[in-house]
Scaffold this motif. Sequence first.
Motif, short mmCIF file in Angstrom:
data_model
loop_
_atom_site.label_atom_id
_atom_site.label_comp_id
_atom_site.label_asym_id
_atom_site.label_seq_id
_atom_site.Cartn_x
_atom_site.Cartn_y
_atom_site.Cartn_z
N UNK A 125 0.83 -1.21 0.00
CA UNK A 125 0.00 0.00 0.00
C UNK A 125 0.87 1.27 0.00
N UNK A 126 1.95 1.25 0.79
CA UNK A 126 2.83 2.42 0.88
C UNK A 126 3.59 2.66 -0.43
N UNK A 127 3.98 1.56 -1.11
CA UNK A 127 4.62 1.72 -2.42
C UNK A 127 3.67 2.42 -3.39
N UNK A 128 2.41 1.99 -3.38
CA UNK A 128 1.42 2.59 -4.28
C UNK A 128 1.25 4.08 -3.98
N UNK A 129 1.15 4.42 -2.69
CA UNK A 129 0.94 5.83 -2.30
C UNK A 129 2.11 6.72 -2.74
N UNK A 130 3.34 6.25 -2.52
CA UNK A 130 4.49 7.10 -2.84
C UNK A 130 4.73 7.16 -4.35
N UNK A 131 4.51 6.06 -5.06
CA UNK A 131 4.69 6.10 -6.52
C UNK A 131 3.67 7.02 -7.18
N UNK A 132 2.50 7.14 -6.56
CA UNK A 132 1.47 8.04 -7.09
C UNK A 132 1.90 9.51 -7.06
N UNK A 133 2.99 9.82 -6.36
CA UNK A 133 3.51 11.19 -6.34
C UNK A 133 4.13 11.57 -7.69
N UNK A 134 4.47 10.55 -8.50
CA UNK A 134 4.98 10.82 -9.85
C UNK A 134 3.80 11.09 -10.78
N UNK A 135 4.07 11.63 -11.97
CA UNK A 135 3.00 11.92 -12.93
C UNK A 135 2.62 10.68 -13.74
N UNK A 136 3.54 9.74 -13.81
CA UNK A 136 3.33 8.54 -14.62
C UNK A 136 4.16 7.42 -14.00
N UNK A 137 3.62 6.19 -13.99
CA UNK A 137 4.32 5.09 -13.32
C UNK A 137 4.42 3.86 -14.22
N UNK A 138 5.64 3.32 -14.33
CA UNK A 138 5.88 2.03 -15.00
C UNK A 138 6.46 1.07 -13.97
N UNK A 139 6.02 -0.18 -14.00
CA UNK A 139 6.46 -1.17 -13.02
C UNK A 139 7.16 -2.34 -13.70
N UNK A 140 8.29 -2.75 -13.14
CA UNK A 140 9.03 -3.92 -13.64
C UNK A 140 8.77 -5.10 -12.70
N UNK A 141 8.98 -6.31 -13.19
CA UNK A 141 8.76 -7.50 -12.36
C UNK A 141 9.56 -7.43 -11.05
N UNK A 142 9.01 -8.03 -10.00
CA UNK A 142 9.66 -8.05 -8.68
C UNK A 142 11.01 -8.77 -8.80
N UNK A 143 12.05 -8.15 -8.21
CA UNK A 143 13.37 -8.79 -8.14
C UNK A 143 13.41 -9.57 -6.83
N UNK A 144 13.24 -10.87 -6.92
CA UNK A 144 13.17 -11.70 -5.72
C UNK A 144 14.53 -12.14 -5.24
N UNK A 145 14.56 -12.66 -4.03
CA UNK A 145 15.80 -13.20 -3.47
C UNK A 145 15.66 -14.72 -3.40
N UNK A 146 16.76 -15.41 -3.64
CA UNK A 146 16.73 -16.88 -3.65
C UNK A 146 16.32 -17.46 -2.29
#
Length: 431
Positions: free
Chosen positions: A352-373
């Motif tokens: 939820x917090x990621x969504x709120x802060x990214x919304x501060x930009x004018x436009x948002x592009x998302x890349x796949x999650x970089x996971x850990x082994x």
Amino acid sequence: MTTYHFVGIKGTGMSALAHILYDAGEDVQGSDVKKTFFTDAALKEKNIPIFPFSKANIKEGLTVIAGNAFKDNHEEIVEAKRLGLPIYRYHDFLGQWLKKYKSIAVTGSHGKTSTTGLLAHVLSQIHPISYLIGDGTGLGHHDSKYFVFEACEYKRHFLAYQPDYLIMTNVDFDHPDYFTSIDDVFNAFQEMAEQVKQGIIAYGDDDYLQKIQAKVPVVYYGFSDTNDFQAKNIIEVDEGTQFDVYVRHHFYETFTIPMYGNHSVLNALAVIALCHYEGIKPEDIKHLSTFTGVKRRFSERTFNEQIIIDDYAHHPKEIEATIDAVRKKYPERKITAVFQPHTYTRTKMFLKEFAETLNLADEVFLCDIFGSAREAEKKLTIEDLQALIPNSQLLSMNSTEKLKDNSKGVVVFMGAGDIQKYQQIYEETFK
């Protein structure tokens, strides 16, 4: 003379430590995966040998320093044990090495690397110093007056250090794969505070840092007038940000830094407080104005009229700080955020917090999650985050051309994984 062999030499802390030992006249070599990292170039410049992982790399006479990402069953560590070689974990070796110097550790949930880089820059203009920065850079000097280094709280690794001074930038909940709560994080910082020998410089507007107990003086910095060091009259100027510093309510000096955003003022204020405590003159502290930044922290390039920024931001607070800095530096331009979440546990915890802060930009592009082994939780997908950000789009390696639509704006690539590969492919489209 012993040769130091680094298992995982391309890691940011590991490569920085390798530079320090090399500069101090030691024989250094290392091993890692073949993939190119942003730390490669500087290691190759010094002709430090880097081998592919293999137990054949481990021979009599080596002292082995193992990166924290590698378990005890790694083939090189197993072979080193079989041969009875000295083996150190990164943080344990660093803890021993820094005892030779007057050491200044920089820790905190956010801002460690930038603050360490800024402090190292200022002090190195005045004295010979050694430093280890979390962007992979390090420098060693035989006659160093200070050793400035970044101290990471993850898995309480910083408890291997007993620094003379400690700068604490903030306490926040991060690394949810290890810490159980914000109180668990605070307890780690409290333990660290008890190991400091001379003094602590702490961000005073942080409620948790106000509770720190220590056997040494704690000097506070921040924006509120309860702090020992207070920044006031902050204005954006052509060169960056200008502000006045008051020491215990008395005007001290006006400083200018070539960065934007409140977090940058705070990082500088921490450095000013430490230097003041050490009796360094204001005119020497003003070397702040010539700082060129650290790697992967607001690194800028321009293609045609578009500005491209690379930033390590991977926590909601860091994203907020980065977008705030872009707004202050480029108030008239459209901001496109390109974000790659780092680890499933962090993404799930702060969705939820990621969504709120990214919304501060004018436009948002998302890349796949970089996971850990080492993560078990992988049910989450990038679509779960996309659903919370209206009009956001997914970005693949084949669709980076879309970013050209914001031709006169700013494109900010953010993340702690391998988001540089998206940026690299995008930049190729300009050639």
